[in-house]
Design an enzyme around this catalytic site. Structure first.
Site, PDB file in Angstrom:
ATOM      1  N   ASN A   1      14.936 -18.464 -28.207  1.00 43.38           N
ATOM      2  CA  ASN A   1      14.189 -17.275 -28.620  1.00 43.38           C
ATOM      3  C   ASN A   1      14.436 -17.125 -30.117  1.00 43.38           C
ATOM      4  OD1 ASN A   1      13.150 -14.778 -29.134  1.00 43.38           O
ATOM      5  ND2 ASN A   1      14.295 -13.706 -27.526  1.00 43.38           N
TER       6      ASN A   1
ATOM      7  N   ARG B   1      10.372 -18.960 -26.206  1.00 45.45           N
ATOM      8  CA  ARG B   1       9.691 -17.676 -26.099  1.00 45.45           C
ATOM      9  C   ARG B   1       8.673 -17.594 -27.240  1.00 45.45           C
ATOM     10  NH1 ARG B   1      11.461 -11.853 -28.189  1.00 45.45           N
ATOM     11  NH2 ARG B   1       9.783 -10.706 -27.206  1.00 45.45           N
TER      12      ARG B   1
ATOM     13  N   HIS C   1       6.311  -7.780 -22.928  1.00 47.35           N
ATOM     14  CA  HIS C   1       7.348  -7.785 -21.875  1.00 47.35           C
ATOM     15  C   HIS C   1       6.828  -8.438 -20.592  1.00 47.35           C
ATOM     16  CE1 HIS C   1       9.389  -3.926 -23.651  1.00 47.35           C
ATOM     17  NE2 HIS C   1       9.998  -5.018 -24.083  1.00 47.35           N
TER      18      HIS C   1
ATOM     19  N   ARG D   1      10.665   3.432 -31.954  1.00 43.84           N
ATOM     20  CA  ARG D   1       9.200   3.408 -32.077  1.00 43.84           C
ATOM     21  C   ARG D   1       8.613   4.657 -31.447  1.00 43.84           C
ATOM     22  NH1 ARG D   1       8.740  -2.137 -29.240  1.00 43.84           N
ATOM     23  NH2 ARG D   1       9.906  -3.426 -30.690  1.00 43.84           N
TER      24      ARG D   1
ATOM     25  N   GLU E   1      14.775 -12.442 -18.808  1.00 44.09           N
ATOM     26  CA  GLU E   1      13.611 -13.083 -19.417  1.00 44.09           C
ATOM     27  C   GLU E   1      13.864 -14.565 -19.689  1.00 44.09           C
ATOM     28  OE1 GLU E   1      13.450  -9.399 -21.907  1.00 44.09           O
ATOM     29  OE2 GLU E   1      11.334  -9.911 -22.029  1.00 44.09           O
TER      30      GLU E   1
END
Ligand code: ADP
Length: 408
Positions: A7, A98, A187, A248, A392
């Site tokens: 990643n 990823r 996601h 955020r 993940e």
């Protein structure tokens, strides 16, 4: 098969070496052999942290100026006679990467070829902060491990099944056709993984289920999975839309942005930073972007921390209600991500008042479900409420394996 999962961000490479096989996927027994991260790439004080399965965590500080050097360093560590977990790089059978944005080009994971690289480059315009770094990592890894298959697993691909009514914005349609302005969602690997696990846990087929999955980490999103397909998700063109997040803002009237830019004399870059880095739990509480700290402050009587946590849970509840409506019902509600897996308080607050639609939480089960798979609804409740730790990297490794085996 041993799959190295990478990643790659702008200044970091996170990795796991995972042993998996079709049989291990079926029995959910694939395992992480080693994991680590190289951070602050591009500096003379890059940090490489590493932990082999069952071993001690170690970390080293050294000059690492580019991704290629970082990945070479990772392989060197994995094959180190003292700390390593494999004897030579040839034991790595595949690499899974990823990739954040696959645009409308990728509705599933793919093996990397020149054509794929070109298409991922085309998607870079949609994710300028991520895709170029994902690709830089891929190119470096390809040079170091040229003879093994490399797979790309996209954050967006799972949501490509959303219908236009869920993904088209209320803007002139030409902006969609000309520039690809639409909701993509993110996601995807996490929503897909916990949805899949829930079927095993509950013994249901995907054709029979209407799931709502809540991935609540620093970034947070909700997904409606109707009969195995994502039909809506709360993040949009970028990961800024939807839930309140660590830093955020989530959903916002777009007019606010222009008004604030004018009032505070902000540049476009400053406004982007405000929405992404200075908002959310952090912006409201003034304490932290970390839910643990926000809840701890709330417990001490800090009103702004209470407001931040309230907004987080209220908005989550609204999305759960909305997605139940979108699917004409819900059978299973799943919590995952750092907050979803570890915070009984947030789960309880988000579900409170949803009893009318069959969502019940057993207080004792909820309190003890921390970081493990658990059912937190009472037996026989209309909606099964589950906690499922996400993984993940595991999804990326599994997709790489399935692509290599030709079953994806
Ligand atoms: P990322 O999106 O960076 O992968 P994680 O999924 O690790 O993030 O989630 C990080 C969030 O999980 C942080 O807000 C952290 O405070 C929260 N978290 C972790 N443990 C707990 C806990 N016990 N209670 C509440 N929040 C927690």
């Amino acid at each position: 098969m041993k799959v190295l999962v990478l990643n790659c961000g702008s200044s970091s490479v996170k990795y796991q070496l995972i042993e998996t096989s079709l049989a291990q996927i079926e029995s959910n027994t694939d395992r992480v052999i080693a994991r680590g991260a190289v951070e602050r790439i591009g500096t003379s004080s890059a940090i490489h942290s590493y932990r082999p399965e069952g071993g001690e965590k170690s970390s080293e500080v050294k000059e690492i100026l580019e991704h290629r050097v970082a990945i070479t360093e990772i392989i060197r560590t994995l094959t180190d006679p003292r700390r390593g977990v494999i004897r030579e790089a040839r034991e790595i059978d595949a690499v899974g990467h990823r990739v954040v944005h696959g645009g409308e080009k990728f509705a599933r994971s793919v093996l990397m070829r020149d054509e794929v690289v070109r298409q991922v480059e085309e998607c870079s315009e949609l994710a300028p902060l991520h895709n170029p770094h994902n690709l830089r990592g891929y190119r470096a890894a390809r040079k170091i491990l040229p003879d093994v298959p490399h797979a790309a697993v996209f954050d967006t691909a799972y949501h490509q099944t959303m219908p236009p009514a869920a993904y088209v914005y209320g803007l002139p349609y030409v902006l969609y056709t000309r520039h690809g302005i639409r909701r993509y969602g993110f996601h995807g690997t996490s929503h897909r993984f916990v949805g899949w696990r829930s079927q095993s846990i509950l013994g249901r087929r995907r054709e029979d289920s209407r799931l709502i999955t809540c991935h609540l980490g620093n970034g947070a999103s909700v997904c409606a999975i109707d009969h195995g397909r994502s039909v809506d998700t709360s993040m949009g063109f970028t990961p800024l839309e939807g839930l309140l997040m660590g830093s955020r803002c989530g959903d916002l009237d777009p007019s606010v942005i222009f008004h604030v830019m004018h009032k505070e004399d902000l540049t476009e870059q400053q406004a982007t930073t405000l929405l992404n880095k200075h908002s959310g739990l952090y912006g409201i509480s003034g304490v932290s972007n970390d839910m643990r700290e926000v809840l701890a402050e709330e417990a001490k009587g800090n009103e702004r921390a209470r407001l931040a946590a309230d907004i987080f849970c209220y908005r989550l509840k609204k999305y759960i209600g909305a997605y139940a409506a979108a699917m004409a019902g819900v059978d299973t509600l799943i919590f995952t991500g750092g907050i979803g897996e570890n915070s009984p308080a947030v789960r309880a607050r988000a579900c409170a008042g949803l009893e009318f639609m069959g969502v019940h939480v057993d207080a004792a089960r909820n309190e003890t479900a921390i970081g493990t798979e658990a059912r937190i609804s009472p037996d026989g409740a209309p909606v099964a409420v589950l906690v499922i730790p996400t993984n993940e990297e595991l999804i990326i490794a599994r997709d790489a394996l399935r692509l290599v085996e030709g079953v994806l």
